[in-house]
Design an enzyme around this catalytic site. Structure first.
Site, short mmCIF file in Angstrom:
data_model
loop_
_atom_site.label_atom_id
_atom_site.label_comp_id
_atom_site.label_asym_id
_atom_site.label_seq_id
_atom_site.Cartn_x
_atom_site.Cartn_y
_atom_site.Cartn_z
N TYR A 15 26.21 38.56 23.68
CA TYR A 15 25.39 38.23 22.51
C TYR A 15 23.93 38.49 22.82
O TYR A 15 23.44 38.06 23.87
CB TYR A 15 25.58 36.75 22.13
CG TYR A 15 26.16 36.64 20.74
CD1 TYR A 15 25.41 37.10 19.65
CD2 TYR A 15 27.42 36.13 20.53
CE1 TYR A 15 25.95 37.04 18.38
CE2 TYR A 15 27.96 36.07 19.26
CZ TYR A 15 27.22 36.53 18.18
OH TYR A 15 27.74 36.49 16.93
N GLU A 64 21.13 38.39 20.17
CA GLU A 64 20.30 38.27 18.96
C GLU A 64 18.83 38.34 19.34
O GLU A 64 18.41 37.69 20.29
CB GLU A 64 20.60 36.95 18.25
CG GLU A 64 21.88 36.99 17.46
CD GLU A 64 22.11 35.71 16.66
OE1 GLU A 64 21.37 34.73 16.87
OE2 GLU A 64 23.03 35.70 15.83
N ASP A 67 16.91 59.16 3.97
CA ASP A 67 18.22 58.79 4.50
C ASP A 67 18.80 60.06 5.11
O ASP A 67 19.40 60.89 4.42
CB ASP A 67 19.11 58.23 3.40
CG ASP A 67 20.48 57.81 3.95
OD1 ASP A 67 20.77 58.12 5.12
OD2 ASP A 67 21.25 57.19 3.19
N THR A 85 22.79 57.58 10.48
CA THR A 85 23.96 57.20 11.26
C THR A 85 23.89 57.94 12.59
O THR A 85 23.28 59.00 12.69
CB THR A 85 25.27 57.62 10.57
OG1 THR A 85 25.19 59.03 10.32
CG2 THR A 85 25.49 56.90 9.25
N LYS A 133 27.54 61.14 13.06
CA LYS A 133 27.87 62.38 12.33
C LYS A 133 27.49 63.57 13.21
O LYS A 133 27.97 63.63 14.34
CB LYS A 133 27.21 62.33 10.96
CG LYS A 133 27.79 61.17 10.11
CD LYS A 133 27.24 61.06 8.71
CE LYS A 133 27.83 59.84 8.02
NZ LYS A 133 27.25 59.59 6.69
N ARG A 193 29.75 55.23 16.54
CA ARG A 193 29.62 54.80 15.15
C ARG A 193 28.50 53.77 15.08
O ARG A 193 28.52 52.77 15.79
CB ARG A 193 30.96 54.20 14.69
CG ARG A 193 31.06 53.86 13.24
CD ARG A 193 32.51 53.84 12.81
NE ARG A 193 33.07 55.19 12.88
CZ ARG A 193 32.91 56.11 11.92
NH1 ARG A 193 32.28 55.83 10.82
NH2 ARG A 193 33.40 57.33 12.09
C1 LIG Z 1 27.27 58.42 5.88
C2 LIG Z 1 26.10 58.03 5.08
C3 LIG Z 1 25.69 56.69 4.99
C4 LIG Z 1 26.52 55.52 5.47
O1 LIG Z 1 26.85 55.46 6.77
P1 LIG Z 1 28.00 54.43 7.24
O2 LIG Z 1 27.85 54.43 8.72
O3 LIG Z 1 29.29 54.96 6.74
O4 LIG Z 1 27.68 53.10 6.65
C5 LIG Z 1 24.51 56.41 4.32
N1 LIG Z 1 23.79 57.39 3.75
C6 LIG Z 1 24.16 58.67 3.79
C7 LIG Z 1 23.31 59.70 3.13
C8 LIG Z 1 25.34 59.03 4.45
O5 LIG Z 1 25.71 60.31 4.46
#
Ligand SMILES: *Cc1c(COP(=O)(O)O)cnc(C)c1O
Length: 421
Positions: free
Chosen positions: A61, A63, A207, A233, A236, A242
């Site tokens: 933990y 935090e 994003d 993320t 990807k 993850r």
């Molecule tokens: C994949 C994605 C997310 C979300 O990611 P998670 O890890 O699945 O929560 C948010 N924004 C965009 C543009 C994405 O492609």
């Protein structure tokens, strides 16, 4: 190749203690090894990252932030988080990094919380044109708690309409403008978005979940010099564990950190934080930079080969790791194409195309991406082969033909083995 050997000595223990779950681990490994993984948001992380994920850091933990924790015994995990933060700042040239978000969606919750209050107006890319659920979908917190206005792509060229974006921004006066999407094959003009944000006094949020790995590999331009905040993320194209991450200008550091903890999460997943540190170091290597460029070369080749099979690449092709194909000329829907490819061992997804006449559950398109196959070492020649597999699969409903394609898929993937012992 022996899958048991891949998991190492602990696998024998797991098999004894919990044969049900051991069987799932084995068959999922075999599924990833033998099928074609064309889902644009998936990749094969390194064994070093998997080692961190399976480590005792999971037990701790922590935090708070390094040096300011709410629990004792954090001296070792602190080191991992400091390394991850330093690597993120150095790789992306960012003033501030928060490596704790559990996922991309969690990172986005923190961004909303840092810069807006419920009820505020936020401008983001429309979902049917490629935006993400967290960009204002009515079934998501973003659409329920915020007034989300949206912009889209032009019908003629299927590229973001920056004039429309500016007009909507002037009219709706958003607190924050989001750029970034899940199904947009082209590059985003961050300089133009910055100018619009400055004109209307909005926070610029990018994003970058999908394409940050290409930025990390220096294969496409970075949003970091322009944006107030960049969320993404780590699993990807970036090829890490993850999870999520946020980069920000120094002036927003405290707001971001407070929004992540205690604003949105409890304890960070320290095994994932260590995995993020490992992946960031991998991204800084010449081998990864070559990988990022190859991902794009392969995506262009795959899109061109699918066009030669009678499909149409949305926005005329791709400049990234994914292509969105309009398959109406073939005479099947995205849903049917997705199902047929699945039976042929090709894993990808149906996807709405801009101005799609079909419902989101049916769609007129498919989305294909090259991060995973490129990690396997496949190149342009294999992309052409894959395009012919896809075309043959989506044009037939004959089970034996689909099974025959699946055998060819297995022969191809056997030449590009992953996670061998
Ligand atoms: C994949 C994605 C997310 C979300 O990611 P998670 O890890 O699945 O929560 C948010 N924004 C965009 C543009 C994405 O492609």
């Amino acid at each position: 190749m022996s899958s048991e050997r891949f998991y190492g000595p602990d696998f024998a223990l797991l098999s004894q203690q919990d044969p049900d779950i051991a069987a799932v681990l084995l068959s999922e490994l075999k599924r990833q090894q033998s099928n074609l993984q064309l889902i644009a948001s998936e990749n094969f992380t390194s064994r070093a990252v998997l080692a961190a994920l399976g480590s005792t850091l999971s037990n701790k933990y922590a935090e708070g932030y390094p040096g300011k924790r709410y629990y004792g015994g954090c001296e070792e995990v602190d080191k991992a988080e400091v390394i991850a933060i330093d690597r993120a700042k150095s790789l992306f040239g960012a003033e501030h990094a928060n490596v704790q978000p559990h996922s991309g969606a969690s990172a986005n919750v923190a961004v909303y919380q840092a810069f807006t209050k419920p009820g505020d107006t936020v401008l983001a890319m429309s979902l049917p044109h490629g935006g993400h659920l967290t960009h204002g979908s009515p079934v998501n917190f973003s659409g329920k708690w915020f007034n989300v206005e949206s912009y889209g792509v032009r019908q003629d060229n299927e590229l973001i309409d920056y004039d429309e974006l500016r007009d909507i921004a002037i009219r709706t006066k958003p607190k924050m403008i989001c750029s970034g999407a899940t199904a947009y094959p082209s590059l985003i003009d961050f300089e133009k978005v910055r100018a619009i944000c400055d004109e209307v006094g909005a926070i610029m949020w990018v994003d970058a979940a999908h394409f940050i790995g290409l930025v990390a590999g220096k294969a496409i331009p970075s949003p970091v010099p322009y944006a107030d905040v960049v969320s993404f993320t780590t699993h990807k194209v970036l090829r890490g564990p993850r999870g999520g991450m946020i980069l920000a200008k120094g002036e927003h550091a405290a707001a971001i950190d407070k929004a992540v903890f205690p604003g949105m999460q409890g304890g960070p997943i320290m095994s994932a934080v260590a995995g993020k540190a490992i992946a960031l170091a991998e991204c800084a290597t010449p081998a990864y930079q070559k990988y990022a460029k190859d991902v794009i070369v392969n995506a262009k080749a795959l899109a061109a080969a699918l066009e030669a099979e009678g499909m149409r690449a949305v926005s005329g092709g791709t400049e990234t790791h994914l292509a969105l194909m309009d398959i109406r000329a073939i005479g099947v829907t995205g849903k049917v194409a997705d199902e047929r490819c699945g039976l042929a061992g090709i894993v990808m997804n149906k996807n709405s195309i801009p101005y799609d006449p079909e419902k989101p559950g049916i769609t007129s398109g498919i989305r294909v991406g090259t991060p995973a196959t490129t990690t396997q070492g496949m190149g342009v020649a294999e992309m052409k082969t894959i395009a012919s597999f896809i075309a043959r699969a989506i044009k037939t409903d004959d089970a034996s033909t689909l099974a025959a394609i699946k055998n060819e898929v297995h022969a191809l993937t056997a030449r590009f083995p992953i996670y061998t012992a």
